[in-house]
Design an enzyme around this catalytic site. Structure first.
Site, short mmCIF file in Angstrom:
data_model
loop_
_atom_site.label_atom_id
_atom_site.label_comp_id
_atom_site.label_asym_id
_atom_site.label_seq_id
_atom_site.Cartn_x
_atom_site.Cartn_y
_atom_site.Cartn_z
N ARG A 105 -54.87 0.71 63.94
CA ARG A 105 -54.38 2.09 64.08
C ARG A 105 -55.51 3.08 64.36
O ARG A 105 -55.25 4.22 64.74
CB ARG A 105 -53.62 2.50 62.81
N GLN A 106 -56.74 2.64 64.17
CA GLN A 106 -57.90 3.49 64.48
C GLN A 106 -58.45 3.08 65.84
O GLN A 106 -59.55 2.57 65.97
CB GLN A 106 -58.95 3.36 63.38
N LYS A 203 -40.93 13.74 65.62
CA LYS A 203 -41.66 13.92 64.37
C LYS A 203 -42.98 14.61 64.63
O LYS A 203 -43.50 14.63 65.76
CB LYS A 203 -41.89 12.57 63.68
N ASP A 231 -40.14 -0.55 65.26
CA ASP A 231 -41.53 -0.11 65.16
C ASP A 231 -42.42 -1.34 65.07
O ASP A 231 -41.92 -2.47 64.89
CB ASP A 231 -41.72 0.80 63.94
N THR A 239 -42.55 7.20 56.89
CA THR A 239 -42.07 7.56 58.23
C THR A 239 -40.72 6.91 58.52
O THR A 239 -39.78 7.57 58.99
CB THR A 239 -43.09 7.13 59.30
#
Length: 327
Positions: A105-106, A203, A231, A239
């Site tokens: 995610r980074q 969102k 997802d 989320t």
């Protein structure tokens, strides 16, 4: 049962695994019809890790399986040490199999003075001696370019779709993306579930507050529909839980959540139990202990997919063929 599989290049296939997810490693070995290579691994008193292969890997095509579960840093380090040990022991090739790739995610800088951590992890594996990288549903496709070598990006979608299709009315399905950025994935889901309509949850997210976002509204018609919210991963569940609530408030008949990676940190189990989802479907790319499971959770095996991909790589076949050209 042999611990190796001979290939057309006469370099036997061997599978070894770290300590992060032993059940998955055993299942992949079973699918391959081989035994896991023996590995001695333990931690010293100061938390340093020691690894050693119990048998020779000289001339082998070695696949090293380790899913980057909690504690992520420990298991990444263990896998790096295994790569280094294998190269120093004259393995012919080393493929890092990371069903869940840590730090994915980074993958970019959101603000100044930040690292691109996913790139650093890929560089570390290359420096350790990895020849190839294999993972399932990377958070973003661009991570494939971070590793200086072949990357096999596997999709869990066929496994998830086959199960979800048996749980919903395909004539009444709307596939919902949790945000606008994953619409393309939702489109593929919709086509495989019969070509129904799409929707997405609008969102907002504050980049200074991790694991937090605000689901504002649903864009698209979900009234009276069986919705499938898709997802790549579920971490703390905030989320997804908020998205389910927004979709139900918009008049959906039901919401089934489907995600590849069940991180399920902290309050995830409680949030997903209480949000109103009919079922939450994930794969076992990560271990899910009993205290993180809940009644409406379904966990599907990723082992057949990993084994098939490993066989294709070892036999110089086509990994893309496993996904009908979608990988």
């Amino acid at each position: 049962m042999s611990s190796t599989v001979p290939g057309p290049n006469r370099h036997p296939l061997v599978l070894a695994a770290g300590r992060a997810h032993p059940e998955l490693a055993k299942n992949v070995a079973k699918e391959l019809g081989i035994d896991l290579l023996g590995v001695s691994a333990y931690d010293f008193a100061n938390s340093e890790t020691y690894v050693r292969f119990s048998d020779s890997v000289r001339g082998m095509d070695l696949f090293l399986l380790q899913s980057h579960t909690m504690p992520v840093n420990q298991w990444i380090m263990e896998q790096l040490l295994m790569v280094d040990a294998a190269k120093r022991a004259s393995a012919h090739s080393v493929t890092v199999v990371a069903p869940f790739f840590g730090y994915a995610r980074q993958d970019k800088k959101s603000r100044g003075r930040e690292p691109i951590s996913a790139r650093l992890i890929a560089d570390m594996f290359k420096t350790a001696g990895a020849d190839r990288l294999m993972s399932v549903d990377l958070h973003t496709a661009q991570i494939q370019g971070f590793f200086d070598g072949p990357v096999d990006h596997l999709w869990a979608m066929p496994i998830l779709v086959d199960y979800v299709r048996t749980r919903v009315d395909v004539e009444n399905v709307t596939v919902v993306s949790p945000d606008a950025g994953r619409i393309r994935v939702a489109e593929i889901w919709a086509s495989k579930l019969g070509g129904g309509p799409l929707a997405f949850v609008h969102k907002t997210r504050d980049v200074t507050r991790p694991n937090q976002s605000v689901a504002n509204r649903v864009v698209g018609d979900v009234q009276g529909r069986d919705c499938v919210l898709v997802d790549d991963l579920i971490d703390t569940g905030g989320t997804i839980a908020e998205a389910v609530k927004v979709i139900m408030a918009a008049g959906a008949k039901s919401v089934t959540v489907a995600a590849t990676h069940g991180v399920l940190s902290g309050p995830a189990a409680q949030r997903l139990t209480e949000c109103g989802a009919r079922e939450v479907v994930v794969t076992d790319t990560l271990p899910i202990e009993d205290d993180r499971r809940f009644d409406n959770l379904k966990v599907l095996s990723i082992a057949p997919l990993l084994a098939s991909a490993i066989n294709e790589v070892h036999s110089d076949g086509s990994v893309t063929s496993l996904f009908d050209g979608n990988s």
